[in-house]
Design an enzyme around this catalytic site. Sequence first.
Site, mmCIF file in Angstrom:
data_model
loop_
_atom_site.group_PDB
_atom_site.id
_atom_site.type_symbol
_atom_site.label_atom_id
_atom_site.label_comp_id
_atom_site.label_asym_id
_atom_site.label_seq_id
_atom_site.Cartn_x
_atom_site.Cartn_y
_atom_site.Cartn_z
ATOM 1 N N SER A 207 0.940 -0.969 -0.128
ATOM 2 C CA SER A 207 0.195 0.075 0.001
ATOM 3 C C SER A 207 0.836 1.145 0.260
ATOM 4 O O SER A 207 2.171 1.151 0.203
ATOM 5 C CB SER A 207 -0.884 -0.228 1.180
ATOM 6 O OG SER A 207 -0.176 0.025 2.453
ATOM 7 N N ASP A 208 0.212 2.320 -0.374
ATOM 8 C CA ASP A 208 0.748 3.538 -0.304
ATOM 9 C C ASP A 208 0.039 4.691 0.030
ATOM 10 O O ASP A 208 -1.216 4.659 -0.372
ATOM 11 C CB ASP A 208 1.407 4.038 -1.431
ATOM 12 C CG ASP A 208 2.378 5.183 -1.232
ATOM 13 O OD1 ASP A 208 3.653 4.986 -0.845
ATOM 14 O OD2 ASP A 208 2.185 6.174 -1.794
#
Length: 190
Positions: free
Chosen positions: A71-72
């Site tokens: 994720s970011d």
Amino acid sequence: MFSKKIILGSASPRRKQLIEQLGVRCEIRKKEVNEVFPKELSHFDVPIYLAELKAEPLRNSILSDEVLLTSDTVVIHNNQILEKPKNHEAAVEMLERLSGSINEVVTGVHLYSPQKKYSFAVRTKVFFKELTADEIEYYVSKYQPYDKAGAYGIQEWIGMIGVEKIEGCFYNVMGLPMNELWKVLNKEFI
């Protein structure tokens, strides 16, 4: 209930803690990637692009009973992405910009198993009160938010005293949209 092991492609202690609070087995397996994105990409598409990029070097290590999660999270303010501050001065400057305004936190999530891949993003609006110079200086000096997009952690002191309200998922601002993640895991990866 979700029974596969999550392989977290991140060293974030917050994300690991959130996944473990779901009662899901979790293991960190991270490989560094150069987090560069095409400049023509919409700010709202950047988190998914980077989440998918982080998954690339790990895909071949994922077993059939595992799901890779990368994720970011980005903070968008006045149509600009606020990245992680490089130092004290940059953190103070970011919080001065966020003071008395609204920012949008977007987390992109990429899930991968040998059988399937799935990406999504969640947005949350965060409303900051006017922060005093003393509040900003106290927070940056005490908490050193250099590993946080936008120079703040909503779960920390600044969130308690500075965030007036949010529209959307609280956990998304911490780095993982837990409600949506749980839905996707149990629908797409069972």
